[in-house]
Scaffold this active site. Structure first.
Site, PDB file in Angstrom:
ATOM      1  N   GLN A 298     -51.222 100.605  75.304  1.00 45.50           N
ATOM      2  CA  GLN A 298     -51.893  99.342  74.996  1.00 45.50           C
ATOM      3  C   GLN A 298     -50.978  98.397  74.199  1.00 45.50           C
ATOM      4  O   GLN A 298     -49.766  98.504  74.325  1.00 45.50           O
ATOM      5  CB  GLN A 298     -53.232  99.591  74.275  1.00 45.50           C
ATOM      6  CG  GLN A 298     -54.323 100.150  75.189  1.00 45.50           C
ATOM      7  CD  GLN A 298     -54.268 101.639  75.392  1.00 45.50           C
ATOM      8  OE1 GLN A 298     -54.160 102.400  74.444  1.00 45.50           O
ATOM      9  NE2 GLN A 298     -54.331 102.086  76.620  1.00 45.50           N
TER      10      GLN A 298
ATOM     11  N   GLY B 295     -51.667 102.651  81.705  1.00 43.48           N
ATOM     12  CA  GLY B 295     -51.053 102.793  83.014  1.00 43.48           C
ATOM     13  C   GLY B 295     -49.594 102.430  82.845  1.00 43.48           C
ATOM     14  O   GLY B 295     -49.256 101.270  82.687  1.00 43.48           O
ATOM     15  N   HIS B 296     -48.724 103.435  82.800  1.00 44.08           N
ATOM     16  CA  HIS B 296     -47.310 103.186  82.535  1.00 44.08           C
ATOM     17  C   HIS B 296     -46.508 103.478  83.794  1.00 44.08           C
ATOM     18  O   HIS B 296     -46.604 104.561  84.352  1.00 44.08           O
ATOM     19  CB  HIS B 296     -46.823 104.049  81.371  1.00 44.08           C
ATOM     20  CG  HIS B 296     -47.509 103.715  80.075  1.00 44.08           C
ATOM     21  ND1 HIS B 296     -47.230 104.352  78.907  1.00 44.08           N
ATOM     22  CD2 HIS B 296     -48.451 102.803  79.785  1.00 44.08           C
ATOM     23  CE1 HIS B 296     -47.984 103.843  77.943  1.00 44.08           C
ATOM     24  NE2 HIS B 296     -48.744 102.903  78.454  1.00 44.08           N
TER      25      HIS B 296
ATOM     26  N   ASP C 192     -49.378  96.373  79.038  1.00 47.19           N
ATOM     27  CA  ASP C 192     -48.633  96.121  80.275  1.00 47.19           C
ATOM     28  C   ASP C 192     -47.372  95.291  80.058  1.00 47.19           C
ATOM     29  O   ASP C 192     -46.976  94.494  80.915  1.00 47.19           O
ATOM     30  CB  ASP C 192     -49.529  95.440  81.329  1.00 47.19           C
ATOM     31  CG  ASP C 192     -50.767  96.262  81.612  1.00 47.19           C
ATOM     32  OD1 ASP C 192     -50.663  97.504  81.595  1.00 47.19           O
ATOM     33  OD2 ASP C 192     -51.831  95.664  81.852  1.00 47.19           O
TER      34      ASP C 192
ATOM     35  N   LYS D  77     -43.833  98.952  78.771  1.00 52.88           N
ATOM     36  CA  LYS D  77     -43.472 100.010  77.817  1.00 52.88           C
ATOM     37  C   LYS D  77     -42.909 101.234  78.524  1.00 52.88           C
ATOM     38  O   LYS D  77     -41.920 101.818  78.080  1.00 52.88           O
ATOM     39  CB  LYS D  77     -44.720 100.426  76.998  1.00 52.88           C
ATOM     40  CG  LYS D  77     -45.275  99.310  76.126  1.00 52.88           C
ATOM     41  CD  LYS D  77     -46.558  99.727  75.421  1.00 52.88           C
ATOM     42  CE  LYS D  77     -47.712  99.945  76.351  1.00 52.88           C
ATOM     43  NZ  LYS D  77     -48.243  98.728  76.994  1.00 52.88           N
TER      44      LYS D  77
HETATM   45  P1  GDP Z   1     -46.851  99.347  80.481  1.00 51.63           P
HETATM   46  O1  GDP Z   1     -48.308  99.624  80.561  1.00 51.63           O
HETATM   47  O2  GDP Z   1     -46.483  98.547  79.271  1.00 51.63           O
HETATM   48  O3  GDP Z   1     -46.001 100.572  80.609  1.00 51.63           O
HETATM   49  O4  GDP Z   1     -46.503  98.411  81.725  1.00 51.63           O
HETATM   50  P2  GDP Z   1     -47.076  98.579  83.227  1.00 51.63           P
HETATM   51  O5  GDP Z   1     -46.347  99.694  83.869  1.00 51.63           O
HETATM   52  O6  GDP Z   1     -48.555  98.604  83.239  1.00 51.63           O
HETATM   53  O7  GDP Z   1     -46.678  97.179  83.851  1.00 51.63           O
HETATM   54  C1  GDP Z   1     -45.385  96.757  83.920  1.00 51.63           C
HETATM   55  C2  GDP Z   1     -45.008  96.482  85.392  1.00 51.63           C
HETATM   56  O8  GDP Z   1     -43.904  95.634  85.436  1.00 51.63           O
HETATM   57  C3  GDP Z   1     -44.600  97.706  86.163  1.00 51.63           C
HETATM   58  O9  GDP Z   1     -44.949  97.538  87.500  1.00 51.63           O
HETATM   59  C4  GDP Z   1     -43.082  97.754  85.982  1.00 51.63           C
HETATM   60  O10 GDP Z   1     -42.398  98.421  87.016  1.00 51.63           O
HETATM   61  C5  GDP Z   1     -42.771  96.290  85.997  1.00 51.63           C
HETATM   62  N1  GDP Z   1     -41.643  95.883  85.155  1.00 51.63           N
HETATM   63  C6  GDP Z   1     -41.261  96.394  83.960  1.00 51.63           C
HETATM   64  N2  GDP Z   1     -40.217  95.676  83.466  1.00 51.63           N
HETATM   65  C7  GDP Z   1     -39.963  94.699  84.372  1.00 51.63           C
HETATM   66  C8  GDP Z   1     -39.009  93.620  84.423  1.00 51.63           C
HETATM   67  O11 GDP Z   1     -38.195  93.400  83.536  1.00 51.63           O
HETATM   68  N3  GDP Z   1     -39.066  92.816  85.539  1.00 51.63           N
HETATM   69  C9  GDP Z   1     -39.968  93.011  86.537  1.00 51.63           C
HETATM   70  N4  GDP Z   1     -39.953  92.180  87.570  1.00 51.63           N
HETATM   71  N5  GDP Z   1     -40.864  94.005  86.497  1.00 51.63           N
HETATM   72  C10 GDP Z   1     -40.869  94.834  85.439  1.00 51.63           C
HETATM   73  P1  IMO Z   2     -51.193 100.018  78.861  1.00 50.47           P
HETATM   74  O1  IMO Z   2     -50.855 101.214  78.020  1.00 50.47           O
HETATM   75  C1  IMO Z   2     -53.680  96.466  79.272  1.00 50.47           C
HETATM   76  C2  IMO Z   2     -57.803  96.738  77.778  1.00 50.47           C
HETATM   77  C3  IMO Z   2     -58.953  96.706  78.763  1.00 50.47           C
HETATM   78  C4  IMO Z   2     -60.011  96.033  77.918  1.00 50.47           C
HETATM   79  C5  IMO Z   2     -59.776  96.643  76.542  1.00 50.47           C
HETATM   80  C6  IMO Z   2     -60.661  97.830  76.230  1.00 50.47           C
HETATM   81  O2  IMO Z   2     -51.003 100.217  80.319  1.00 50.47           O
HETATM   82  O3  IMO Z   2     -50.520  98.804  78.332  1.00 50.47           O
HETATM   83  P2  IMO Z   2     -60.665 100.355  77.017  1.00 50.47           P
HETATM   84  O4  IMO Z   2     -60.835 100.946  78.381  1.00 50.47           O
HETATM   85  O5  IMO Z   2     -59.403 100.716  76.335  1.00 50.47           O
HETATM   86  O6  IMO Z   2     -61.858 100.586  76.142  1.00 50.47           O
HETATM   87  O7  IMO Z   2     -60.615  98.757  77.288  1.00 50.47           O
HETATM   88  O8  IMO Z   2     -58.421  97.027  76.521  1.00 50.47           O
HETATM   89  N1  IMO Z   2     -56.780  97.772  78.027  1.00 50.47           N
HETATM   90  C7  IMO Z   2     -55.546  97.527  78.479  1.00 50.47           C
HETATM   91  N2  IMO Z   2     -54.969  96.379  78.874  1.00 50.47           N
HETATM   92  N3  IMO Z   2     -52.963  97.597  79.254  1.00 50.47           N
HETATM   93  C8  IMO Z   2     -53.515  98.752  78.836  1.00 50.47           C
HETATM   94  O9  IMO Z   2     -52.787  99.883  78.676  1.00 50.47           O
HETATM   95  C9  IMO Z   2     -54.875  98.765  78.463  1.00 50.47           C
HETATM   96  N4  IMO Z   2     -55.725  99.709  78.020  1.00 50.47           N
HETATM   97  C10 IMO Z   2     -56.878  99.090  77.750  1.00 50.47           C
HETATM   98  O10 IMO Z   2     -58.620  95.949  79.890  1.00 50.47           O
HETATM   99  O11 IMO Z   2     -59.757  94.661  77.804  1.00 50.47           O
HETATM  100 MG    MG Z   3     -49.934  99.368  81.802  1.00 47.53          MG
END
Ligand code: GDP
Ligand code: IMO
Ligand code: MG
Length: 458
Positions: free
Chosen positions: A232, A39-40, A12, A15
């Protein structure tokens, strides 16, 4: 060339947004590990897309590939594709014949194992998507691969071998009655065959399956740019993370080679970009030396630190940053940036550049801290130790930075790096110096226009 995107922390890090930004110059975007645990989030023309399986680039008309290192739940994949189509997009997704299939029993077993561990407060806090059990079967040589769905004889043979074993695990090891489970068909060869053979027909009809390595190599031979999208992050990598509080794959750069069939030389001759969140979040269990706070009772693995200033700060950052799990909706635990963690991640993946996200979220605080080093048993450590037991005993030695004000971030992004508040620049430059790696991009908001782009990797 290739550009590989790697999470440097616990997932999170933002990415999806960076893949989207730099993916503009890519022709193909390939995931190399993980499954629908990811979850991207991508914001495109004011619309937010939350993708768990379809590679982020597919929103923008790139070819999306799920590499052989991925685990694919066809129910999720087709749901996601259908939903994107309903929203007017036409994602072109290819899936590696060698990728493993998440079957319904994997999800159920993931849940059962977590339930049992939680009786002793030992749960990992998985996303419940069956990721671990599917990779177990892959390593145990009893998995079902995407290519197997295309051949009815092979599919039936595989299911007939593995399903009785799964039934025995549920009944004899866990002592549960399959007929009393929510979905007894998950353990029925005929029901599984029927549903998954149908997925196989759809894969075939839509010409979605590929030999990923050959497909990507051919794209490169034609001069196409390939982006490798990690899911991840490094600290939940099964080898380089804080085992056992990890996912079951390799989000680190080595995984980009094994998980696609492109050679390590190809990956290594391109750019490897570490995605860094300006603070830390964690959705599952495990230590976190720079932790500020979680939500007691609601945040798996968060050991209550008591109410106080830290709790308030954690809540503030969580709300400002919208730090709730994309897949599960769970509130994320929050901590200060952990630099020993980043030194470890930088070495493991050989980052050639960084993207530093969420700098805006910290705006308005009087001071911003980072864990600069750790102390373990009286010794100062610059990088994360190898065992989770040692890591849990590390105490962070903090450095304090003066805060920066809330500003018009879209304006700053448009003007460029020089427009960033001075103290925020100091923070960026500290990270560059400590990791000896340039910051290519700085996220100052979730929108696409809210990124300061200093370098285009392609
Ligand atoms: P990922 O799993 O690494 O792709 O990241 P996620 O999508 O799970 O979580 C990132 C969250 O932060 C999302 O809701 C993005 O829209 C938001 N986000 C990404 N970059 C920024 C940033 O620079 N500032 C803020 N405020 N939000 C961001
Ligand atoms: P993105 O790609 C954050 C965490 C879970 C748990 C551990 C193992 O959005 O960054 P799993 O279901 O993979 O066997 O869970 O890894 N986890 C993540 N945490 N971002 C993710 O993906 C994750 N995918 C798995 O919360 O601790
Ligand atoms: Mg994510």
């Amino acid at each position: 060339m290739t550009v590989t995107i790697v999470g440097s922390q616990l997932g999170d890090e933002g990415k999806g947004g960076i893949v989207d930004l730099y993916g503009d110059d890519a022709d193909v975007v390939a995931r190399y590990q993980g499954g629908d645990n990811a979850g991207h989030t991508v914001v495109h023309e004011g619309e937010e897309y939350k993708l768990s399986l379809v590679p982020s680039g597919a929103i923008r008309g790139k070819v999306g590939v799920l590499g052989n290192g991925c685990v694919v739940n066809p129910r999720t994949l087709f749901d996601e594709i259908d939903t994107l189509q309903d929203r007017g997009l036409d994602p072109d997704v290819r899936v590696a014949e060698r990728a493993h299939v998440i079957l319904p029993y994997h999800r159920i077993l993931d849940g059962i194992e977590e339930d049992i561990k939680s009786e002793d407060d030992d749960e990992i806090g998985t996303t419940g998507r069956g990721i671990g059990p599917t990779y177990e079967d892959k390593a145990g040589r009893r998995g079902v691969r995407v290519g197997d769905l295309l051949d009815p004889d092979v599919l039936r043979e595989r299911l007939e071998y593995v399903v009785p074993q799964k039934r025995a695990v549920v009944e004899d090891v866990y002592g549960l009655d399959i007929e009393e489970l929510a979905d007894p068909d998950a353990f029925d060869v005929d029901a599984l065959f029927e549903e998954f053979r149908e997925f196989g027909r759809r894969f075939e009809a839509e010409e979605m399956t590929v030999n990923a390595g050959a497909f990507l190599a051919a794209a490169r031979d034609e001069g196409q740019n390939v982006m490798l999208e990690g899911a991840q992050g490094t600290i939940i990598d099964i080898d380089h993370g804080n085992y056992p509080y990890v996912t079951s794959s390799n989000p680190t750069a080595g995984g980009a080679a094994t998980g696609t069939g492109l050679s390590p030389g190809v990956v290594g001759s391109g750019e490897v970009i570490g995605i860094v969140k300006a603070y830390l979040t964690r959705v599952g269990s495990g230590p976190l030396p720079t932790e500020l706070g979680g939500v007691a009772g609601d945040t798996p693995g968060y050991d209550e630190q008591g109410e106080g200033e830290n709790e308030e700060l954690a809540t503030y950052i969580r709300e400002e940053g919208g730090e709730y799990g994309t897949v599960t909706g769970r509130p994320r635990r929050v901590g200060w940036l952990d630099v020993p963690m980043l030194r470890h991640s930088t070495r493991v993946s050989g980052f050639t550049g960084l993207a530093l996200n969420h700098l805006d979220v910290l705006a308005g605080l009087d001071e911003v801290k980072v864990g600069h080093t750790y102390t373990l048993d009286g010794e100062e450590l610059a990088a994360m130790p190898a065992t989770t037991e040692q890591w849990s005993r590390c105490e962070a030695n903090f450095r304090t930075f003066e805060g920066w004000p809330e500003v018009d971030w879209a304006g700053v992004a448009a003007e460029g790096y020089e427009a960033l508040p001075e103290n925020a620049k100091g923070y960026v430059e500290y990270i560059e110096d400590e990791l000896d790696t340039p910051v290519y991009a700085i996220g100052v908001g979730p929108g696409r226009g809210e990124t300061i782009v200093r370098e285009h990797p392609f």
